[in-house]
Design a protein around this motif. Structure first.
Motif, short mmCIF file in Angstrom:
data_model
loop_
_atom_site.label_atom_id
_atom_site.label_comp_id
_atom_site.label_asym_id
_atom_site.label_seq_id
_atom_site.Cartn_x
_atom_site.Cartn_y
_atom_site.Cartn_z
N LEU A 168 -3.10 5.82 13.50
CA LEU A 168 -3.80 4.99 12.52
C LEU A 168 -2.87 4.56 11.38
O LEU A 168 -2.94 3.42 10.92
N GLN A 169 -1.99 5.44 10.94
CA GLN A 169 -1.04 5.10 9.88
C GLN A 169 -0.08 4.00 10.36
O GLN A 169 0.21 3.07 9.62
N GLU A 170 0.38 4.12 11.57
CA GLU A 170 1.30 3.11 12.12
C GLU A 170 0.60 1.75 12.26
O GLU A 170 1.19 0.71 11.96
N LEU A 171 -0.64 1.76 12.68
CA LEU A 171 -1.40 0.51 12.79
C LEU A 171 -1.60 -0.14 11.43
O LEU A 171 -1.47 -1.35 11.28
N GLU A 172 -1.92 0.66 10.42
CA GLU A 172 -2.13 0.12 9.09
C GLU A 172 -0.85 -0.50 8.53
O GLU A 172 -0.89 -1.53 7.87
N LYS A 173 0.31 0.10 8.80
CA LYS A 173 1.57 -0.45 8.33
C LYS A 173 1.87 -1.80 9.00
O LYS A 173 2.46 -2.68 8.39
N GLY A 174 1.48 -1.97 10.24
CA GLY A 174 1.84 -3.17 10.99
C GLY A 174 0.89 -4.33 10.84
O GLY A 174 1.21 -5.45 11.26
N PHE A 175 -0.29 -4.13 10.25
CA PHE A 175 -1.26 -5.22 10.16
C PHE A 175 -0.75 -6.42 9.38
O PHE A 175 -1.08 -7.56 9.69
#
Length: 50
Positions: A18-25
């Motif tokens: 979830l942290q990685e997805l939030e960084k990439g949005f």
């Protein structure tokens, strides 16, 4: 249940995913293409079989 790519390569770490997805949005771009008309040629091998 079908494994997701995130679970396949990094199992049991939902929080990191979830942290990685939030960084990439902010850098994510999704493009949708709707094909209205498609043309093409028939292969010569298929034409010869007729």
């Amino acid at each position: 249940m079908r494994p997701t790519p995130s679970n396949r390569y990094n199992p049991n770490d939902e929080e990191a995913l979830l942290q990685e997805l939030e960084k990439g949005f902010a850098r994510m771009l999704i493009i949708r293409l709707d094909i209205e008309h498609l043309t093409g040629k028939e292969a010569i091998e298929l034409v010869r079989k007729r």
